[in-house]
Design a protein around this motif. Structure first.
Motif, PDB file in Angstrom:
ATOM      1  N   PRO A  46      -1.271  11.671 -34.789  1.00  0.00           N
ATOM      2  CA  PRO A  46      -1.672  10.486 -35.573  1.00  0.00           C
ATOM      3  C   PRO A  46      -2.887  10.757 -36.447  1.00  0.00           C
ATOM      4  CG  PRO A  46      -2.212  10.215 -33.241  1.00  0.00           C
ATOM      5  CD  PRO A  46      -1.368  11.440 -33.340  1.00  0.00           C
ATOM      6  N   LYS A  47      -2.879  10.132 -37.640  1.00  0.00           N
ATOM      7  CA  LYS A  47      -3.990  10.261 -38.578  1.00  0.00           C
ATOM      8  C   LYS A  47      -4.764   8.946 -38.626  1.00  0.00           C
ATOM      9  CE  LYS A  47      -2.148  14.240 -39.949  1.00  0.00           C
ATOM     10  NZ  LYS A  47      -0.920  14.204 -39.149  1.00  0.00           N
ATOM     11  N   ALA A  48      -5.987   9.023 -39.120  1.00  0.00           N
ATOM     12  CA  ALA A  48      -6.783   7.813 -39.288  1.00  0.00           C
ATOM     13  C   ALA A  48      -6.120   6.901 -40.310  1.00  0.00           C
ATOM     14  CB  ALA A  48      -8.198   8.177 -39.735  1.00  0.00           C
ATOM     15  N   GLY A  49      -6.036   5.610 -40.003  1.00  0.00           N
ATOM     16  CA  GLY A  49      -5.391   4.657 -40.892  1.00  0.00           C
ATOM     17  C   GLY A  49      -6.225   4.330 -42.114  1.00  0.00           C
ATOM     18  N   MET A  57      -9.091  11.430 -31.721  1.00  0.00           N
ATOM     19  CA  MET A  57      -9.836  12.618 -31.314  1.00  0.00           C
ATOM     20  C   MET A  57      -9.326  13.808 -32.125  1.00  0.00           C
ATOM     21  SD  MET A  57     -11.951  11.756 -28.823  1.00  0.00           S
ATOM     22  CE  MET A  57     -12.344  13.323 -28.060  1.00  0.00           C
ATOM     23  N   PRO A  58     -10.175  14.810 -32.393  1.00  0.00           N
ATOM     24  CA  PRO A  58      -9.699  16.002 -33.112  1.00  0.00           C
ATOM     25  C   PRO A  58      -8.521  16.648 -32.389  1.00  0.00           C
ATOM     26  CG  PRO A  58     -12.093  15.993 -32.959  1.00  0.00           C
ATOM     27  CD  PRO A  58     -11.611  14.863 -32.096  1.00  0.00           C
ATOM     28  N   ARG A 101     -17.859  12.072 -27.566  1.00  0.00           N
ATOM     29  CA  ARG A 101     -17.039  11.136 -26.798  1.00  0.00           C
ATOM     30  C   ARG A 101     -16.017  11.913 -25.974  1.00  0.00           C
ATOM     31  NH1 ARG A 101     -12.268   8.138 -28.524  1.00  0.00           N
ATOM     32  NH2 ARG A 101     -12.605   8.979 -30.624  1.00  0.00           N
ATOM     33  N   ILE A 102     -16.018  11.707 -24.677  1.00  0.00           N
ATOM     34  CA  ILE A 102     -15.025  12.333 -23.794  1.00  0.00           C
ATOM     35  C   ILE A 102     -13.765  11.471 -23.803  1.00  0.00           C
ATOM     36  CG2 ILE A 102     -14.515  13.111 -21.441  1.00  0.00           C
ATOM     37  CD1 ILE A 102     -16.791  14.680 -22.622  1.00  0.00           C
ATOM     38  N   PRO A 103     -12.585  12.060 -24.016  1.00  0.00           N
ATOM     39  CA  PRO A 103     -11.369  11.233 -24.033  1.00  0.00           C
ATOM     40  C   PRO A 103     -11.106  10.602 -22.670  1.00  0.00           C
ATOM     41  CG  PRO A 103     -10.796  13.569 -24.033  1.00  0.00           C
ATOM     42  CD  PRO A 103     -12.277  13.495 -24.215  1.00  0.00           C
ATOM     43  N   THR A 107      -6.054   8.219 -23.403  1.00  0.00           N
ATOM     44  CA  THR A 107      -5.965   9.122 -24.559  1.00  0.00           C
ATOM     45  C   THR A 107      -5.320  10.436 -24.145  1.00  0.00           C
ATOM     46  OG1 THR A 107      -7.984   8.132 -25.466  1.00  0.00           O
ATOM     47  CG2 THR A 107      -7.307  10.261 -26.370  1.00  0.00           C
ATOM     48  N   ILE A 108      -5.703  10.941 -22.973  1.00  0.00           N
ATOM     49  CA  ILE A 108      -5.123  12.188 -22.463  1.00  0.00           C
ATOM     50  C   ILE A 108      -3.631  12.006 -22.182  1.00  0.00           C
ATOM     51  CG2 ILE A 108      -5.183  13.827 -20.529  1.00  0.00           C
ATOM     52  CD1 ILE A 108      -8.234  13.256 -20.378  1.00  0.00           C
TER      53      ILE A 108
END
Length: 341
Positions: A46-49, A57-58, A101-103, A107-108
């Motif tokens: 996914p990309k930033a909207g 996250m990268p 920021r730790i996912p 997110t994981i």
């Protein structure tokens, strides 16, 4: 007792020893084909909207966390917890505690589903093997055949009140196992897995024979479970070397000459066990983590891809003269000596 420095990073810099855990991560970081793998996954990430919002996250960070999960058999919640606990894992993933920021576990989880949903784990396996072929590691001259049983939980204490319906039982020796099988074709020279197929546990190995051939074999090596007079005649007819272990006739004994041949075949076949040892002992993969064959199959492709790199990591580093990144930051004195007095 001397007081420890209050800053975690400073404590890590004062360490006198690089642990095996840190060395392992440094070596794997050095041999993973990051460029190929990132290019493979990027189109599906996914990309930033356009309206902004919280950026994802990268990609490389999440891929590193995904590999940590597979190397250390971590669930999604445990992966999050371990990133907070382990400085070595944070360094591998590129986190600085307090700054980055730790996912979280969701997110994981979402990233772990991404390769499964798009069939990317098979592509990861193929890309890693293509990378090894480019380096001249795999010769694709012959194939070692074998299968291993992956046990599944047999308990019925779950929401469904039943065992996994896609798993089945099989008997090995005097022991019954419930689960699935991983069937592999292994390169005799490097010991890496070039082909992988999965099935429920009751499927006999000989039925998967054609699915793990790469098609250019000059020799095949397998245990007695793969005995087939028809296959042997066809393979020998085109000049191939048939290295399947001899089987004694029912109620009889093996001829001494066949026993000698079996010992020679066993010595060649020994290398086929190495990938299984890496998965089950090095990576701790001794039981299926998910219900159903599809998710476990997807994970196995990732595990065997990482296992291949682990098996030949020293050759890869020697081939490209790649040194693993330092497992701990250089001291002030080390920096001075590098740049002169």
């Amino acid at each position: 007792m001397p007081k420890q420095p209050a800053i975690p990073g400073l404590r890590d810099a004062m360490k006198k020893k690089v642990t095996r855990h840190e060395q392992f991560l440094a070596e794997m970081d050095a041999v993973l084909p990051w460029g190929r793998l990132l290019a493979l996954i990027a189109p599906h990430y996914p990309k930033a909207g356009p309206k902004g919002g919280r950026p994802p996250m990268p990609l490389e960070t999440m891929l590193r966390v995904y590999f940590l999960q597979n190397w250390y058999a971590l669930s999604d919640p445990m992966a999050e917890e371990t990133l907070y606990d382990s400085e070595a894992m944070r360094r591998f993933a590129g986190f600085e505690l307090g700054d980055d920021r730790i996912p979280d576990e969701t997110t994981i989880l979402n990233f772990r589903h991404l390769p499964e949903q798009h069939g990317l784990t098979e592509a990861i396996f193929a890309d890693v093997n293509a990378h090894l072929a480019d380096k001249g590691i795999t010769l694709r001259s012959g194939t070692l055949f074998d299968a291993t049983i992956i046990d599944a939980p047999s308990s019925t204490k779950n929401k469904a009140g039943a065992r996994d319906p896609e798993m089945s039982s099989t008997k090995k020796g005097n022991t019954w196992h419930f689960g699935m099988k991983a069937h592999v074709g292994v390169d005799p020279e490097s010991g890496t897995v070039h082909s992988l197929e999965t099935s429920t546990a009751k499927v006999h190995e000989s039925r998967i024979w054609d699915k793990v051939l790469h098609g250019e074999e000059s020799s095949v090596w397998a245990d007695k479970g793969y005995v087939s007079a028809e296959r042997e005649a066809a393979f020998v007819a085109v000049g191939g070397a048939w290295g399947v272990m001899r089987k004694a006739p029912r109620g009889g004994k093996l001829h001494p000459e066949d026993e000698t041949i079996n010992r020679i075949i066993a010595m060649v076949r020994a290398r086929v066990e190495h990938p299984f040892r890496v998965l089950k002992r090095q990576f701790g993969y001794v039981k299926t983590r998910y219900r159903g064959l599809a998710k476990n199959r997807a994970q196995l492709f990732t595990l065997f891809a990482l296992g291949n790199l682990f098996l030949v990591r020293r050759r890869l580093m020697a081939w490209g003269r790649v040194r693993p990144k330092s497992a701990k930051p250089p001291t002030r004195r080390a920096k001075k000596s590098r740049n002169g007095p």
